[in-house]
Scaffold this motif. Structure first.
Motif, PDB file in Angstrom:
ATOM      1  N   ILE A   7       6.148  47.770   8.135  1.00 44.81           N
ATOM      2  CA  ILE A   7       5.245  48.465   7.565  1.00 44.81           C
ATOM      3  C   ILE A   7       5.772  49.067   6.554  1.00 44.81           C
ATOM      4  CG2 ILE A   7       3.419  50.190   7.893  1.00 44.81           C
ATOM      5  CD1 ILE A   7       2.969  49.048  10.732  1.00 44.81           C
ATOM      6  N   LYS A   8       6.759  49.880   6.497  1.00 46.68           N
ATOM      7  CA  LYS A   8       7.336  50.664   5.455  1.00 46.68           C
ATOM      8  C   LYS A   8       7.593  49.886   4.357  1.00 46.68           C
ATOM      9  CE  LYS A   8       9.452  54.455   8.038  1.00 46.68           C
ATOM     10  NZ  LYS A   8      10.668  55.055   8.538  1.00 46.68           N
ATOM     11  N   LYS A   9       8.185  48.470   4.336  1.00 48.80           N
ATOM     12  CA  LYS A   9       8.420  47.571   3.295  1.00 48.80           C
ATOM     13  C   LYS A   9       7.042  46.914   2.946  1.00 48.80           C
ATOM     14  CE  LYS A   9      13.214  47.253   4.266  1.00 48.80           C
ATOM     15  NZ  LYS A   9      14.474  46.524   3.996  1.00 48.80           N
ATOM     16  N   SER A  10       6.047  46.778   3.641  1.00 49.57           N
ATOM     17  CA  SER A  10       4.800  46.172   3.071  1.00 49.57           C
ATOM     18  C   SER A  10       3.903  47.121   2.798  1.00 49.57           C
ATOM     19  CB  SER A  10       4.341  45.325   4.113  1.00 49.57           C
ATOM     20  OG  SER A  10       5.394  44.355   4.637  1.00 49.57           O
ATOM     21  N   LEU A  31       8.831  44.120  -9.603  1.00 49.46           N
ATOM     22  CA  LEU A  31       9.978  45.067 -10.253  1.00 49.46           C
ATOM     23  C   LEU A  31      10.739  45.442  -9.313  1.00 49.46           C
ATOM     24  CD1 LEU A  31       7.403  47.554 -12.320  1.00 49.46           C
ATOM     25  CD2 LEU A  31       9.099  45.704 -13.099  1.00 49.46           C
ATOM     26  N   LYS A  32      10.173  45.581  -7.928  1.00 46.56           N
ATOM     27  CA  LYS A  32      11.363  45.972  -6.878  1.00 46.56           C
ATOM     28  C   LYS A  32      12.526  44.965  -6.831  1.00 46.56           C
ATOM     29  CE  LYS A  32      11.911  47.886  -2.524  1.00 46.56           C
ATOM     30  NZ  LYS A  32      11.165  48.053  -1.161  1.00 46.56           N
ATOM     31  N   LEU A  33      11.887  43.809  -6.615  1.00 49.26           N
ATOM     32  CA  LEU A  33      12.795  42.558  -6.115  1.00 49.26           C
ATOM     33  C   LEU A  33      13.094  41.699  -7.555  1.00 49.26           C
ATOM     34  CD1 LEU A  33      10.842  41.409  -3.062  1.00 49.26           C
ATOM     35  CD2 LEU A  33      13.082  42.805  -3.061  1.00 49.26           C
ATOM     36  N   ASN A  34      12.732  42.178  -8.680  1.00 53.48           N
ATOM     37  CA  ASN A  34      13.186  41.458 -10.033  1.00 53.48           C
ATOM     38  C   ASN A  34      12.595  39.975  -9.804  1.00 53.48           C
ATOM     39  OD1 ASN A  34      14.213  41.428 -12.654  1.00 53.48           O
ATOM     40  ND2 ASN A  34      16.171  40.718 -11.536  1.00 53.48           N
ATOM     41  N   ASN A  35      11.286  39.883  -9.628  1.00 53.95           N
ATOM     42  CA  ASN A  35      10.455  38.896  -9.622  1.00 53.95           C
ATOM     43  C   ASN A  35       9.599  38.749 -10.725  1.00 53.95           C
ATOM     44  OD1 ASN A  35       9.235  36.215  -9.182  1.00 53.95           O
ATOM     45  ND2 ASN A  35       9.486  36.597  -7.024  1.00 53.95           N
ATOM     46  N   VAL A  88       3.999  38.396   4.650  1.00 56.88           N
ATOM     47  CA  VAL A  88       4.616  37.808   5.849  1.00 56.88           C
ATOM     48  C   VAL A  88       6.065  37.219   5.433  1.00 56.88           C
ATOM     49  CG1 VAL A  88       4.046  35.934   7.505  1.00 56.88           C
ATOM     50  CG2 VAL A  88       2.267  37.565   7.066  1.00 56.88           C
ATOM     51  N   LYS A  89       5.852  36.499   4.365  1.00 57.80           N
ATOM     52  CA  LYS A  89       7.205  35.758   4.025  1.00 57.80           C
ATOM     53  C   LYS A  89       8.381  36.534   3.778  1.00 57.80           C
ATOM     54  CE  LYS A  89       5.349  31.559   4.239  1.00 57.80           C
ATOM     55  NZ  LYS A  89       5.969  30.719   5.083  1.00 57.80           N
ATOM     56  N   LEU A  90       8.153  38.026   3.045  1.00 55.76           N
ATOM     57  CA  LEU A  90       9.331  38.780   2.983  1.00 55.76           C
ATOM     58  C   LEU A  90       9.516  39.299   4.108  1.00 55.76           C
ATOM     59  CD1 LEU A  90       8.037  40.860  -0.130  1.00 55.76           C
ATOM     60  CD2 LEU A  90      10.035  39.317   0.186  1.00 55.76           C
ATOM     61  N   ALA A  91       8.484  39.391   5.199  1.00 53.32           N
ATOM     62  CA  ALA A  91       9.170  40.049   6.438  1.00 53.32           C
ATOM     63  C   ALA A  91      10.051  38.994   7.230  1.00 53.32           C
ATOM     64  CB  ALA A  91       7.890  40.204   7.478  1.00 53.32           C
ATOM     65  N   ASP A  92       9.777  37.674   6.895  1.00 51.77           N
ATOM     66  CA  ASP A  92      10.766  36.640   7.272  1.00 51.77           C
ATOM     67  C   ASP A  92      12.014  36.791   6.673  1.00 51.77           C
ATOM     68  OD1 ASP A  92      11.437  34.196   8.960  1.00 51.77           O
ATOM     69  OD2 ASP A  92      11.047  33.200   7.110  1.00 51.77           O
ATOM     70  N   VAL A  93      12.126  37.088   5.447  1.00 53.42           N
ATOM     71  CA  VAL A  93      13.325  37.361   4.671  1.00 53.42           C
ATOM     72  C   VAL A  93      14.008  38.423   5.317  1.00 53.42           C
ATOM     73  CG1 VAL A  93      14.326  37.562   2.273  1.00 53.42           C
ATOM     74  CG2 VAL A  93      12.521  35.833   2.593  1.00 53.42           C
ATOM     75  N   TYR A  94      13.306  39.456   5.448  1.00 59.48           N
ATOM     76  CA  TYR A  94      13.861  40.544   5.930  1.00 59.48           C
ATOM     77  C   TYR A  94      14.725  40.290   7.390  1.00 59.48           C
ATOM     78  CZ  TYR A  94      11.426  43.367   2.384  1.00 59.48           C
ATOM     79  OH  TYR A  94      11.226  43.787   1.016  1.00 59.48           O
TER      80      TYR A  94
END
Length: 142
Positions: A7-10, A31-35, A88-94
């Motif tokens: 939750i903190k990261k999303s 900006l945070k993930l340079n995308n 959801v995809k970033l949570a899978d990456v984390y």
């Protein structure tokens, strides 16, 4: 990763639910993930709102702007769905960070270690770029 950390990261997903701010979440995470694609996506979600405010500031209520608002609301719905999907995809990456990390490898050339080879693909690449530039120039002139 536990639920609190996810939750903190999303937290940036909250921006997608707020009208007039629905693109700022993508701009932040881009900006945070340079995308750069996410930054452009966030700007494209904000563009109809920005355009609406500019037209409203110049012309007031004399210009019917229902199409701009309808388009902005459709993009608001798309940004909500898309931001949840990306979160959801970033949570899978984390969760599986070792699966998605890039490991450096060194390739050895056992045949000729002392021979200094030059990259031969560079002139071909420059030639292709020059040909594409000429083709686009011809298309724009026509």
């Amino acid at each position: 990763m536990n639920l609190t950390e996810k939750i903190k990261k999303s937290w940036w997903v909250i921006f997608s639910v707020i009208p007039f701010l629905n693109g700022f979440g993508f701009i932040y995470i881009g900006l945070k993930l340079n995308n750069k694609n996410w930054i452009l996506e966030g700007v494209s979600y904000e563009f109809p709102w920005f355009f609406y405010f500019i037209v409203y500031a110049i012309h007031g209520q004399s210009v019917p702007s229902t199409m701009m608002i309808a388009f902005a609301l459709i993009l608001l719905l798309v940004s909500i769905i898309r931001s949840i999907w990306v979160a959801v995809k970033l949570a899978d990456v984390y969760d599986n960070s070792e699966k998605y990390t890039i490991k450096s490898t060194v390739l050895a050339n056992p045949v000729n270690k002392s021979e200094d080879k030059k990259d031969s693909s560079l002139p071909g690449c420059c030639f292709c770029i020059a040909v594409l530039f000429i083709i686009f120039a011809i298309i724009t002139i026509l």
